[in-house]
Structures are given as structure tokens and as C-alpha cells.
Scaffold this active site. Structure first.
Site, short mmCIF file in Angstrom:
data_model
loop_
_atom_site.label_atom_id
_atom_site.label_comp_id
_atom_site.label_asym_id
_atom_site.label_seq_id
_atom_site.Cartn_x
_atom_site.Cartn_y
_atom_site.Cartn_z
N GLU A 26 40.10 14.36 29.14
CA GLU A 26 41.24 14.89 29.88
C GLU A 26 42.49 14.82 29.02
OE1 GLU A 26 39.38 12.88 33.37
OE2 GLU A 26 41.07 13.87 34.38
N ASP B 267 45.18 40.45 32.87
CA ASP B 267 43.84 39.86 32.97
C ASP B 267 42.90 40.80 32.21
OD1 ASP B 267 41.28 39.12 33.66
OD2 ASP B 267 41.74 38.73 35.76
#
Ligand code: DSN
Length: 399
Positions: free
Chosen positions: A53, A197
Site C-alpha cells: 500500500e 476514457d
């Protein structure tokens, strides 16, 4: 597969069956492709075990010195492919990439403007059943009813009327080149962000065969497994000034630990996309789509917008007396995989549809050229006009 066979013969058997299905069928699903063995090896590697993380050099776990280098390579290659100032390679998929962008830039209730699913857009561009259309106030644009092309004047008018904070441009079933510069002008004139996108056409853009949304767009999202031919996954690229807000929207905003094995596989795919052979492949993808669309036209079919500039096109089947769903089933029974698709202003329900979407990335990866593409059109036409086909004709194309 030896270990898998011993541990879980049921799953091993199903994977074997799926390998057989792939080998025995012609895949014309525009969003699917087959990654290289190198990509698959990275994806199946020990990196799956590592929690990491954070970002390279700033992790919440020890032992990240190797995966830091993996992720940095993926980032550097991604930036190079798309001339991006910043790249985040952690999104698990395209939906997560788009969600993170909205989370970064919008508050619930803010206005998001995108292309409607029924016109060829995507669920995550503001459809009411998706977070994008229920947490945010969604305004949807479509295509011109006559040309079936994006109507930039109408989009501009809508943008000025509703003042969205984000305009999304990009599609799942639109076969024409998109004018990113015009879209950016529309967005920036009203102080909105332009998000492009490029999930479907990322490979064509990486090969420089289609216009790059940068430097016009503020943010570009994509998947990595369609024309880009990598592992299943997503990416976000953005202008440098948005880097922090985008990174924070992925972790801790919307995701936890990155999939380091998938990030390694993305890095391999990006390396492949930077090689000259990738341009040859993408040229063939477009040539196959154009050849198929033209042959369908020659046989009396109507193609939405009259043709294609990219890797896909949508066939309007209304004059053939078969719905998109029935055509999908008919073709599936005969070894050809397509996806049903709405046509613009479709009178049929979304479950049924009046069209099918045909795409060439997967068949081109398997080495098919325009000659085979045209053969496939004739096989599809024979099925549509209900002539029995010789299944051997499909077999010779798939082996
Ligand atoms: N499901 C993809 C497609 O088929 O276009 C989009 O996410």
C-alpha cells in the site's frame, strides 16, 4: 497446470475446457484480446503475495524494494506510451480508474457529463444504475440522429447549459475518431475538467494511429487488456498538477493494496506496446475492421455511422429480421463470439438490442488478415440469412 490438476481437478478441467473453447471459436468481442505468454508469466508470478500500500518509495509495508522497481518501470513506460506527465498504474480495472477520478474531483451531487450507454458510451460515464450516475448529477450526451457521430455543437450547448464539473469523452461502441481538442475547448471554456476514457482505443493511440488525448485532456483513463493487449487492469494518467489528488483517490480513497503481479504484467505489456511490431499489429487491427465493415456494406448491411476508423463497428440488424441478442446466440452456437449492442436511438430493449458489435483485436492477435476477415463476414452472413454453414469453414479459420 500439474499442481492445479492434483489440487483442484474441477477447476483444472474447466480451464482446459476454456482453452478448448478459445481455440475452437472466432472471437469478435471488441473488448477482448489475448496477452502474450510474457504478460501471463508476470501475472502468474510470486508478486501476487506482496502487500505494498502506497507508492514507490512511500509504502506502508516493509520488503517493497523490488516491487518499487516493478511499479516504477510500469509508470515510466506508461508515461512514455501516452506522453503523459503522470501515471498511476494501480487501478484494478477501468471502472475503478473512473471512480477514482470522480472521487478526486467531484463532491456528491456535482454535475458529471458523459456519453450515454445507449449511444455507445459506458456505464461509468453517468448511467443512473452506476455510482457515476447516482452519487453525482448526471447529464448525458449522445450522437447526432442522422450522422450517428458525436455532435460537438450539441455537446457544447449542453455543457454551457448545465455547467458540469467533469466532461467524460470515450466510448465502448463508437467507431469514429474523437476530436479531443474540441472537447477540451468545450470543457475548459466552462471551467470543467476533460476526462478521456480511452479503454477501447488505447492500443491504437499507443501505436500513434489515433490522436492522443494529451495534451488536451486533463485526465486520461484506460483499461490495459483491450487493444493494449495487457493483463486485466486499469490506469489513470493526468497533468502534473493533478498527480497528488489522483494518487490519493486511488489509495487511500478507493483502493487498498495494489496487485503487484498485475502491475508487473502491465509493465511487460507497455514494453511490448513500445516495440515496432505493436504498430504493425494495430495497423492490421484497423485494416481488418475496415475490410469487414466494407464487406458487410457490400452484402447490404447497415453499419452505424456508415463505417469505422478503429477496431470495431456496430451492425444494425433491423433490416435482417433478427435482434442483437438472437444474432449473438446464433453466432455463438456456430463458433463465433460477438456481443449484442444497442444502436443509437435503439427501439429494442437493452437486453435484446437491434445490433451486434464486432471487433478485431483478438482475431488479429491470432494472426488473421483481411482475407480471413472477409471470409468471416461471409460465414456470418450465411448464418444470418439462415443458410446452413459448413462448420469446417470455422475450424480452418481457428486452428
Ligand atoms: N465491458 C467492456 C466492453 O465490452 O466494452 C467495457 O467495460
Amino acid at each position: 497446470m500439474n499442481n492445479l490438476r492434483l489440487t483442484d481437478p474441477a477447476i483444472a478441467h474447466l480451464i482446459k475446457q476454456e482453452e478448448g473453447r478459445i481455440a475452437a471459436t472466432i472471437n469478435l468481442i471488441a473488448s477482448e484480446n489475448y496477452p502474450s505468454q510474457a504478460v501471463s508469466e508476470a501475472q502468474a508470478s510470486c508478486l501476487t503475495s506482496k502487500y505494498a500500500e502506497g507508492y514507490p518509495g512511500k509504502r506502508y509495508y516493509a520488503g517493497c524494494q523490488i516491487v518499487d522497481q516493478v511499479e516504477q518501470l510500469a509508470i515510466d513506460r506508461c508515461k512514455k506510451m501516452f506522453d503523459a506527465q503522470h501515471a498511476n498504474v494501480q487501478p484494478h480495472a477501468g471502472c475503478q480508474a473512473n471512480l477514482a477520478v470522480y472521487y478526486a474531483l467531484l463532491k456528491p451531487g456535482d454535475i458529471l457529463m458523459g456519453m450515454s450507454l445507449s449511444a455507445g458510451g459506458h456505464l461509468t460515464h453517468g448511467h443512473h444504475v452506476n455510482v457515476s450516475g447516482s452519487y453525482y448529477t448526471s447529464i448525458q450526451y449522445g450522437v447526432d440522429p442522422h450522422t450517428e457521430l458525436l455532435d460537438y455543437d450539441a455537446i457544447e450547448h449542453m455543457a454551457h447549459e448545465h455547467k458540469p464539473k467533469i466532461i467524460v469523452v470515450g466510448a465502448s461502441a463508437y467507431s469514429r475518431i474523437i476530436d479531443y481538442e474540441r472537447m477540451a475547448t468545450i470543457a475548459h471554456t466552462i471551467g470543467a475538467y476533460l476526462v478521456a476514457d480511452i479503454a477501447h482505443i488505447a492500443g491504437l493511440i499507443a501505436a500513434k494511429l489515433h490522436p492522443n488525448p494529451f495534451p488536451h485532456a486533463d485526465i486520461v483513463t484506460s483499461t490495459t487488456h483491450k487493444t493494449l493487449r495487457g493483463p486485466r487492469g486499469g490506469i489513470i494518467m493526468c497533468k502534473a498538477e493533478l498527480a497528488d489528488v489522483i494518487d490519493r483517490a486511488i489509495i487511500p480513497g478507493t483502493q487498498g493494496g495494489p496487485f503487484m503481479h498485475t502491475i508487473a504484467a502491465k509493465a511487460v505489456a507497455f514494453h511490448e506496446a513500445l516495440q515496432p511490431e505493436f504498430i504493425t499489429y494495430q495497423k492490421q487491427v484497423i485494416a481488418n475492421a475496415k475490410a469487414m465493415a466494407q464487406e458487410f456494406i457490400n452484402l447490404g448491411y447497415r453499419i452505424v455511422s456508415g463505417g469505422t476508423d478503429n477496431h470495431l463497428f456496430v451492425l444494425d440488424l433491423r433490416n435482417k429480421g433478427i435482434s442483437g441478442r438472437d444474432a449473438e446466440l446464433l453466432l455463438q452456437e456456430n463458433g463465433i463470439t460477438v456481443s449484442r449492442s444497442c444502436i443509437p436511438f435503439d427501439p429494442a430493449k437493452p437486453w435484446i438490442t437491434s445490433g451486434i458489435r464486432i471487433g478485431t483485436p483478438a482475431m488479429t492477435t491470432r494472426g488473421m488478415t483481411t482475407e480471413k476477415a472477409i471470409e468471416i463476414v461471409h460465414i456470418i452472413n450465411d448464418l444470418m440469412v439462415k443458410q446452413p454453414i459448413d462448420k469446417a469453414s470455422i475450424k480452418h479459420l481457428t486452428i
